[in-house]
Design an enzyme around this catalytic site. Structure first.
Site, PDB file in Angstrom:
ATOM      1  N   CYS A 245       0.751  -1.122   0.104  1.00 28.58           N
ATOM      2  CA  CYS A 245       0.095  -0.045   0.034  1.00 28.58           C
ATOM      3  C   CYS A 245       0.931   1.250   0.040  1.00 28.58           C
ATOM      4  O   CYS A 245       0.536   2.112  -0.725  1.00 28.58           O
ATOM      5  CB  CYS A 245      -1.049  -0.048   1.200  1.00 28.58           C
TER       6      CYS A 245
ATOM      7  N   HIS B 170      -2.586   6.586   4.336  1.00 29.89           N
ATOM      8  CA  HIS B 170      -1.075   6.648   4.781  1.00 29.89           C
ATOM      9  C   HIS B 170      -0.489   8.074   4.267  1.00 29.89           C
ATOM     10  O   HIS B 170      -0.639   8.188   3.141  1.00 29.89           O
ATOM     11  CB  HIS B 170      -0.237   5.520   4.166  1.00 29.89           C
TER      12      HIS B 170
HETATM   13  P1  NAP Z   1      -7.675  -8.780   7.261  1.00 28.63           P
HETATM   14  O1  NAP Z   1      -8.602  -7.587   7.755  1.00 28.63           O
HETATM   15  O2  NAP Z   1      -6.939  -9.626   8.275  1.00 28.63           O
HETATM   16  O3  NAP Z   1      -8.286  -9.820   6.358  1.00 28.63           O
HETATM   17  C1  NAP Z   1      -8.111 -11.184   5.990  1.00 28.63           C
HETATM   18  C2  NAP Z   1      -9.132 -11.988   5.201  1.00 28.63           C
HETATM   19  O4  NAP Z   1      -8.493 -13.468   4.902  1.00 28.63           O
HETATM   20  C3  NAP Z   1     -10.392 -12.223   5.936  1.00 28.63           C
HETATM   21  O5  NAP Z   1     -11.376 -12.364   5.094  1.00 28.63           O
HETATM   22  C4  NAP Z   1     -10.024 -13.524   6.730  1.00 28.63           C
HETATM   23  O6  NAP Z   1     -11.338 -14.376   7.220  1.00 28.63           O
HETATM   24  C5  NAP Z   1      -9.271 -14.332   5.743  1.00 28.63           C
HETATM   25  N1  NAP Z   1      -8.468 -15.472   6.079  1.00 28.63           N
HETATM   26  C6  NAP Z   1      -7.725 -15.203   7.457  1.00 28.63           C
HETATM   27  N2  NAP Z   1      -6.983 -16.254   7.575  1.00 28.63           N
HETATM   28  C7  NAP Z   1      -7.301 -17.246   6.628  1.00 28.63           C
HETATM   29  C8  NAP Z   1      -7.017 -18.585   6.485  1.00 28.63           C
HETATM   30  N3  NAP Z   1      -6.145 -19.194   7.170  1.00 28.63           N
HETATM   31  N4  NAP Z   1      -7.801 -19.147   5.167  1.00 28.63           N
HETATM   32  C9  NAP Z   1      -8.656 -18.396   4.568  1.00 28.63           C
HETATM   33  N5  NAP Z   1      -9.072 -17.258   4.660  1.00 28.63           N
HETATM   34  C10 NAP Z   1      -8.329 -16.599   5.733  1.00 28.63           C
HETATM   35  O7  NAP Z   1      -6.373  -8.262   6.534  1.00 28.63           O
HETATM   36  P2  NAP Z   1      -6.603  -7.118   5.257  1.00 28.63           P
HETATM   37  O8  NAP Z   1      -5.873  -5.812   5.844  1.00 28.63           O
HETATM   38  O9  NAP Z   1      -7.865  -7.005   4.529  1.00 28.63           O
HETATM   39  O10 NAP Z   1      -5.488  -7.585   4.056  1.00 28.63           O
HETATM   40  C11 NAP Z   1      -5.713  -8.796   3.042  1.00 28.63           C
HETATM   41  C12 NAP Z   1      -4.252  -8.659   2.367  1.00 28.63           C
HETATM   42  O11 NAP Z   1      -3.977  -7.608   1.730  1.00 28.63           O
HETATM   43  C13 NAP Z   1      -3.173  -9.097   2.956  1.00 28.63           C
HETATM   44  O12 NAP Z   1      -2.138  -9.952   2.303  1.00 28.63           O
HETATM   45  C14 NAP Z   1      -2.382  -7.832   3.330  1.00 28.63           C
HETATM   46  O13 NAP Z   1      -1.002  -7.787   3.494  1.00 28.63           O
HETATM   47  C15 NAP Z   1      -2.729  -7.171   1.920  1.00 28.63           C
HETATM   48  N6  NAP Z   1      -2.974  -5.552   1.972  1.00 28.63           N
HETATM   49  C16 NAP Z   1      -3.556  -4.944   3.002  1.00 28.63           C
HETATM   50  C17 NAP Z   1      -3.766  -3.536   3.003  1.00 28.63           C
HETATM   51  C18 NAP Z   1      -4.639  -2.560   3.902  1.00 28.63           C
HETATM   52  O14 NAP Z   1      -4.548  -1.536   3.752  1.00 28.63           O
HETATM   53  N7  NAP Z   1      -5.072  -3.395   4.918  1.00 28.63           N
HETATM   54  C19 NAP Z   1      -3.172  -2.957   1.634  1.00 28.63           C
HETATM   55  C20 NAP Z   1      -2.286  -3.397   0.598  1.00 28.63           C
HETATM   56  C21 NAP Z   1      -2.294  -4.911   0.792  1.00 28.63           C
HETATM   57  P3  NAP Z   1     -11.976 -14.347   8.562  1.00 28.63           P
HETATM   58  O15 NAP Z   1     -12.768 -12.748   8.344  1.00 28.63           O
HETATM   59  O16 NAP Z   1     -12.835 -15.455   8.324  1.00 28.63           O
HETATM   60  O17 NAP Z   1     -10.642 -14.423   9.443  1.00 28.63           O
END
Ligand code: NAP
Length: 351
Positions: free
Chosen positions: A152, A245
């Site tokens: 990001c 950010h």
């Molecule tokens: P998050 O809020 O923690 O969401 C994770 C998602 O993945 C949830 O739907 C979760 O399901 C699911 N999940 C977790 N563990 C799992 C497993 N073992 N098997 C299958 N599904 C699973 O994370 P996020 O911030 O949305 O980020 C998602 C991805 O995007 C990450 O790789 C992160 O590094 C990347 N990213 C994030 C941002 C940001 O600003 N947040 C920006 C760029 C990239 P449950 O709800 O059922 O736990």
């Protein structure tokens, strides 16, 4: 609508997943047909399974979609594009499995971002890198494809660097980020750790800022990307802001310029203008002349969250500049950039 693209979202209940669901539900070219998350959500209607936080309510059209557990084999055959918002720990293996089944994956997770045959894309900047997918298919023997979104902070920073790199050349970049809590995911940072505080470390983030901009601003030659030669020295911090950010940048260029030249390069740069892409902002970089902008709360939704907002540009000496840049981590930094990639793929007949 007959020509709508059928979209799946993996990790649909997380913060990035929610932003995908919101933006796709509002998008006339996409239809959300399949949602998956971890086992603990599986089998429930999306509106019951999700702890929705990105707007007041989840979009009605997805409420009754039953959340599945993440498994490449369970994705319906007629899905056109699979968006991945899975944690890095599971994304690598799952996305490979999905591409092996012949699907197009556009992913936010970090695994494979720096692989030689994987396009790491900000559509305004390096769309030609999309051709790496031909190498990917040959090498990996699959008919699917994996396209990656940058980290990001990287996506937000490179938009501000791209038009300057083209015209002036970037020699080196020193950047300190002030990253919002939503960047760490739904359960990312406990409130007891972040309120009244700044955490001066984010795991693996400085390395990403060191490497990803060089790939994105690199040149495609003979089926591989020659990384740009400049260096990025980063310090990354977490601050008690919800979304957006902010990054403090010191930039040394190869050729000199006056601040007004740089502002003009930012403001006039609009490579996707006129392509009719919904997620492409009219101005990918917007410069604010007020001395106290950009600010996360006021400016993160500029261009629908797809613009990087720069401000406080100062020329500190010959070829040396300071400025701030801000962007929405869940939109340009994640779901919005991925959907723009899919829009471009669709526009070029690659979906
Ligand atoms: P998050 O809020 O923690 O969401 C994770 C998602 O993945 C949830 O739907 C979760 O399901 C699911 N999940 C977790 N563990 C799992 C497993 N073992 N098997 C299958 N599904 C699973 O994370 P996020 O911030 O949305 O980020 C998602 C991805 O995007 C990450 O790789 C992160 O590094 C990347 N990213 C994030 C941002 C940001 O600003 N947040 C920006 C760029 C990239 P449950 O709800 O059922 O736990």
């Amino acid at each position: 609508m007959a020509d709508r693209l059928r979209a799946a979202v993996l990790g649909a209940t997380g913060l990035v997943g929610q932003m995908f669901v919101k933006l796709l539900a509002e998008h006339p070219r996409f239809e959300v047909v399949y949602l998956a998350a971890s086992e603990r959500r599986a089998g429930r209607r999306y509106c019951e399974a999700v702890e929705w936080v990105v707007s007041s309510d989840p979009p009605g059209v997805v409420c009754d979609v039953v959340v599945d557990r993440v498994d490449p084999e369970r994705i319906p055959r007629d899905v056109d594009v699979v968006f991945s918002a899975l944690p890095s720990s599971v994304a690598g293996e799952v996305e490979v499995g999905v591409a092996r089944r012949g699907f197009t994956v556009v992913s936010n997770a970090s695994p494979m971002r720096l692989d030689e045959d994987v396009p790491l894309l900000v559509p305004e900047i390096n769309w030609e890198h999309v051709k790496l997918v031909e190498v990917q298919r040959r090498r990996r023997g699959w008919s699917g494809a994996i396209y990656k979104n940058p980290n990001c902070s990287t996506a937000i920073l490179v938009l501000s660097l791209a038009p300057l790199h083209r015209e002036l050349g970037v020699e080196e970049v020193y950047v300190t980020t002030m990253q919002a809590v939503s960047g760490a995911g739904y359960a990312g940072v406990p409130s007891m750790a972040i309120l009244d505080n700044i955490i001066p470390f984010i795991a693996k983030e400085e390395e990403k800022l060191g490497n990803e901009p060089r790939k994105i601003l690199g040149e495609l030659r003979g089926g591989r990307v020659e990384p740009a030669r400049f260096k990025v020295y980063a310090t990354t911090t977490r601050v008690p802001v919800l979304h957006g950010h902010l990054e403090s940048v010191f930039l040394r260029t190869v050729r000199d310029a006056q601040p007004e030249d740089i502002i003009r390069l930012w403001e006039e740069w609009s490579p996707l203008k006129g392509r009719g892409l919904r997620l492409a902002p009219e101005k990918p970089v917007v410069y604010r002349r007020e001395v106290d902008r950009p600010q996360p709360r006021l400016d993160r939704s500029t261009g629908g969250g797809m613009s990087s907002v720069t401000g406080r540009l100062r020329r500190l000496g010959e070829r040396l500049f300071a400025y701030l840049v801000l962007g929405h981590n869940l939109v340009r930094g994640a779901a919005g950039n991925a959907i723009l990639i899919a829009e471009m793929l669709a526009a070029e007949g690659m979906l």
